[in-house]
Scaffold this motif. Structure first.
Motif, PDB file in Angstrom:
ATOM      1  N   THR A   3       0.650  -1.193   0.102  1.00 33.80           N
ATOM      2  CA  THR A   3       0.119  -0.117   0.351  1.00 33.80           C
ATOM      3  C   THR A   3       1.023   1.174   0.288  1.00 33.80           C
ATOM      4  O   THR A   3       2.660   1.171   0.367  1.00 33.80           O
ATOM      5  N   GLU A   4       0.265   2.243  -1.069  1.00 33.56           N
ATOM      6  CA  GLU A   4       1.056   3.769  -0.226  1.00 33.56           C
ATOM      7  C   GLU A   4       0.614   4.314   1.220  1.00 33.56           C
ATOM      8  O   GLU A   4       0.809   4.900   1.019  1.00 33.56           O
ATOM      9  N   ALA A   5      -0.380   3.953   1.270  1.00 30.94           N
ATOM     10  CA  ALA A   5      -0.702   4.381   2.965  1.00 30.94           C
ATOM     11  C   ALA A   5       0.211   4.556   3.882  1.00 30.94           C
ATOM     12  O   ALA A   5      -0.023   3.527   5.296  1.00 30.94           O
ATOM     13  N   VAL A   6       1.141   4.688   3.894  1.00 33.98           N
ATOM     14  CA  VAL A   6       2.476   5.101   4.999  1.00 33.98           C
ATOM     15  C   VAL A   6       2.317   6.378   5.365  1.00 33.98           C
ATOM     16  O   VAL A   6       2.565   7.410   4.863  1.00 33.98           O
ATOM     17  N   TYR A   7       3.067   6.354   6.542  1.00 34.52           N
ATOM     18  CA  TYR A   7       2.819   7.864   7.205  1.00 34.52           C
ATOM     19  C   TYR A   7       4.997   8.592   7.450  1.00 34.52           C
ATOM     20  O   TYR A   7       4.834   9.328   7.353  1.00 34.52           O
ATOM     21  N   GLY A   8       5.824   7.568   6.729  1.00 33.88           N
ATOM     22  CA  GLY A   8       6.840   7.958   6.358  1.00 33.88           C
ATOM     23  C   GLY A   8       7.100   7.210   5.239  1.00 33.88           C
ATOM     24  O   GLY A   8       7.004   6.221   4.493  1.00 33.88           O
ATOM     25  N   GLU A   9       8.852   7.099   5.774  1.00 34.22           N
ATOM     26  CA  GLU A   9       9.865   6.336   4.802  1.00 34.22           C
ATOM     27  C   GLU A   9      10.217   5.568   5.089  1.00 34.22           C
ATOM     28  O   GLU A   9      11.118   4.353   4.458  1.00 34.22           O
ATOM     29  N   ASN A  10       9.725   4.827   6.831  1.00 34.94           N
ATOM     30  CA  ASN A  10      10.433   4.268   7.761  1.00 34.94           C
ATOM     31  C   ASN A  10       9.200   3.578   8.226  1.00 34.94           C
ATOM     32  O   ASN A  10       9.774   2.709   9.572  1.00 34.94           O
ATOM     33  N   ASP A  11       8.537   3.342   7.369  1.00 31.93           N
ATOM     34  CA  ASP A  11       7.506   2.359   7.858  1.00 31.93           C
ATOM     35  C   ASP A  11       6.762   1.527   7.205  1.00 31.93           C
ATOM     36  O   ASP A  11       6.855   1.502   6.160  1.00 31.93           O
ATOM     37  N   ALA A  12       5.804   0.513   7.211  1.00 32.58           N
ATOM     38  CA  ALA A  12       5.426  -0.794   6.571  1.00 32.58           C
ATOM     39  C   ALA A  12       4.156  -0.997   7.180  1.00 32.58           C
ATOM     40  O   ALA A  12       3.726  -0.705   8.997  1.00 32.58           O
ATOM     41  N   PHE A  13       2.961  -2.143   6.985  1.00 30.62           N
ATOM     42  CA  PHE A  13       1.919  -2.359   6.998  1.00 30.62           C
ATOM     43  C   PHE A  13       2.498  -3.994   7.120  1.00 30.62           C
ATOM     44  O   PHE A  13       2.256  -4.449   6.414  1.00 30.62           O
ATOM     45  N   TYR A  14       1.784  -5.004   8.099  1.00 29.80           N
ATOM     46  CA  TYR A  14       1.446  -5.975   7.743  1.00 29.80           C
ATOM     47  C   TYR A  14      -0.140  -6.756   8.541  1.00 29.80           C
ATOM     48  O   TYR A  14      -0.706  -6.008   9.116  1.00 29.80           O
ATOM     49  N   GLU A  15      -0.489  -7.621   7.989  1.00 31.27           N
ATOM     50  CA  GLU A  15      -2.059  -8.532   7.964  1.00 31.27           C
ATOM     51  C   GLU A  15      -1.550  -8.394   8.908  1.00 31.27           C
ATOM     52  O   GLU A  15      -0.368  -9.323  10.089  1.00 31.27           O
ATOM     53  N   ALA A  16      -2.864  -8.482  10.141  1.00 29.49           N
ATOM     54  CA  ALA A  16      -2.324  -9.104  11.464  1.00 29.49           C
ATOM     55  C   ALA A  16      -4.201  -9.951  12.200  1.00 29.49           C
ATOM     56  O   ALA A  16      -4.840 -10.062  10.938  1.00 29.49           O
ATOM     57  N   LYS A  17      -3.589 -10.460  12.695  1.00 31.71           N
ATOM     58  CA  LYS A  17      -4.986 -10.965  13.379  1.00 31.71           C
ATOM     59  C   LYS A  17      -6.311  -9.959  14.139  1.00 31.71           C
ATOM     60  O   LYS A  17      -5.370  -9.472  14.287  1.00 31.71           O
ATOM     61  N   GLY A  18      -7.053 -10.880  14.683  1.00 27.72           N
ATOM     62  CA  GLY A  18      -8.327 -10.308  15.484  1.00 27.72           C
ATOM     63  C   GLY A  18      -9.077  -9.106  14.375  1.00 27.72           C
ATOM     64  O   GLY A  18      -8.552  -8.199  13.451  1.00 27.72           O
ATOM     65  N   SER A  19      -9.977  -8.275  15.288  1.00 27.12           N
ATOM     66  CA  SER A  19     -11.048  -7.072  14.468  1.00 27.12           C
ATOM     67  C   SER A  19     -10.776  -6.262  16.074  1.00 27.12           C
ATOM     68  O   SER A  19     -11.451  -6.395  16.870  1.00 27.12           O
ATOM     69  N   TYR A  20     -10.822  -4.693  15.210  1.00 27.48           N
ATOM     70  CA  TYR A  20     -11.100  -3.925  16.257  1.00 27.48           C
ATOM     71  C   TYR A  20     -12.260  -3.477  16.658  1.00 27.48           C
ATOM     72  O   TYR A  20     -13.289  -3.856  15.792  1.00 27.48           O
ATOM     73  N   SER A  21     -12.728  -3.451  17.709  1.00 22.34           N
ATOM     74  CA  SER A  21     -14.165  -3.154  18.433  1.00 22.34           C
ATOM     75  C   SER A  21     -14.012  -2.005  18.943  1.00 22.34           C
ATOM     76  O   SER A  21     -13.027  -1.380  19.667  1.00 22.34           O
ATOM     77  N   LEU A  22     -15.625  -1.566  19.113  1.00 21.21           N
ATOM     78  CA  LEU A  22     -15.622  -0.724  20.614  1.00 21.21           C
ATOM     79  C   LEU A  22     -14.603  -1.308  22.374  1.00 21.21           C
ATOM     80  O   LEU A  22     -13.794  -1.021  23.066  1.00 21.21           O
ATOM     81  N   PHE A  23     -14.616  -2.748  22.152  1.00 20.35           N
ATOM     82  CA  PHE A  23     -14.369  -3.190  23.373  1.00 20.35           C
ATOM     83  C   PHE A  23     -12.870  -3.975  23.404  1.00 20.35           C
ATOM     84  O   PHE A  23     -12.476  -3.931  24.251  1.00 20.35           O
ATOM     85  N   TYR A  24     -12.376  -3.582  21.899  1.00 18.33           N
ATOM     86  CA  TYR A  24     -10.816  -4.233  21.693  1.00 18.33           C
ATOM     87  C   TYR A  24     -10.272  -3.491  20.887  1.00 18.33           C
ATOM     88  O   TYR A  24      -9.919  -3.303  19.156  1.00 18.33           O
ATOM     89  N   THR A  25      -9.060  -2.175  20.986  1.00 15.08           N
ATOM     90  CA  THR A  25      -8.967  -1.283  20.670  1.00 15.08           C
ATOM     91  C   THR A  25      -7.368  -1.141  20.714  1.00 15.08           C
ATOM     92  O   THR A  25      -6.734  -2.422  20.793  1.00 15.08           O
ATOM     93  N   CYS A  26      -7.270  -0.594  19.284  1.00 11.15           N
ATOM     94  CA  CYS A  26      -5.533  -0.536  18.832  1.00 11.15           C
ATOM     95  C   CYS A  26      -4.921  -0.165  21.061  1.00 11.15           C
ATOM     96  O   CYS A  26      -3.402  -0.746  21.149  1.00 11.15           O
ATOM     97  N   ASN A  27      -5.463   0.289  22.024  1.00  7.70           N
ATOM     98  CA  ASN A  27      -4.569   1.147  22.968  1.00  7.70           C
ATOM     99  C   ASN A  27      -4.834  -0.937  23.890  1.00  7.70           C
ATOM    100  O   ASN A  27      -4.124  -0.818  25.102  1.00  7.70           O
ATOM    101  N   THR A  28      -5.981  -1.350  23.364  1.00  6.63           N
ATOM    102  CA  THR A  28      -6.060  -2.647  23.977  1.00  6.63           C
ATOM    103  C   THR A  28      -5.209  -3.765  23.774  1.00  6.63           C
ATOM    104  O   THR A  28      -4.956  -4.606  24.523  1.00  6.63           O
TER     105      THR A  28
END
Length: 228
Positions: A174-199
């Motif tokens: 994807t081109e949706a990176v935030y800088g020159e030194n980052d990347a995204f990878y497929e992950a397990k699980g689903s985000y929700s009101l009860f399980y967020t990035c901070n959870t």
């Protein structure tokens, strides 16, 4: 007509009450601490420095790029990032909703459909990896010293969050990176009101026997336990 209005008011009232209770539970549980890890008892050979990093909303776990226990540059293929800079010393990793990560570079770009999917757990997730040459402690960046055994547990937790393909992590093209030194990878699980990035970050700390909230969906729920 009156019955329709009455039912509408009733449903709105129940919805607002549910939101209020959700807010109260979220706030109260984030104040309850778990674990009381004390790094002062560690001998120098046991000490490994990691960091907690927040942008004011989202929490990343920051780890050494490589040490005797694990080489993350091989796991997440750092050489695939745009800068191809091998001098980075730290790797920040965060988990989150894939739609938010890839389709919402700013809050102005947020779509109702993306928010609905994220809130209800109907979308997939991704891991965001960013490499840094150095880390500087501050209000938004807290250093934690852990021992090798707890670090190994953290490695297991993070690795278990990757979605594997033939035993390899899956990089998202994807081109949706935030800088020159980052990347995204497929992950397990689903985000929700009860399980967020901070959870997820809070659970990572729990897995490593570090100070954490009993449960939280916010970055403040984590950082309040690292004020001192």
């Amino acid at each position: 007509m009156k019955k329709v209005v009455f039912k509408l008011v009733k449903y709105i009232g129940l919805f607002l009450f549910a939101l209020l209770m959700y807010g109260i539970v979220v706030t109260l549980l984030s104040f309850i601490p778990v674990n009381s890890y004390d790094s002062r008892t560690l001998i120098p050979a046991q000490k490994i420095e990691i960091y907690l990093l927040t942008n004011g909303v989202h929490t990343d776990i920051v780890l050494p790029v490589k040490n005797e226990y694990f080489d993350w540059s091989k796991q997440v293929k750092y050489i695939d990032t745009k800068a191809k800079d091998s001098t980075a010393q730290f790797m920040a990793i965060g988990w989150g909703d894939k739609g938010f990560y890839l389709e919402t570079p700013t809050w102005a770009d947020l779509k109702a459909s993306t928010a609905l999917k994220a809130a209800t757990g109907l979308s997939s997730s991704a891991l965001h990896v960013t490499f840094y040459k150095n880390m500087k402690e501050g209000v938004d960046c807290k250093k934690i010293t852990i021992d090798s055994n707890e670090y190994k547990k953290l490695i297991v937790f993070i690795n278990d969050s990757f979605q594997l393909n033939n035993d390899n992590v899956t990089k998202i093209n994807t081109e949706a990176v935030y800088g020159e030194n980052d990347a995204f990878y497929e992950a397990k699980g689903s985000y929700s009101l009860f399980y967020t990035c901070n959870t997820w970050a809070n659970q990572a700390l729990k897995a490593a026997n570090q100070k954490a909230a009993l449960w939280t969906i916010t970055d403040s729920g984590i950082f309040r336990h690292y004020k001192n």
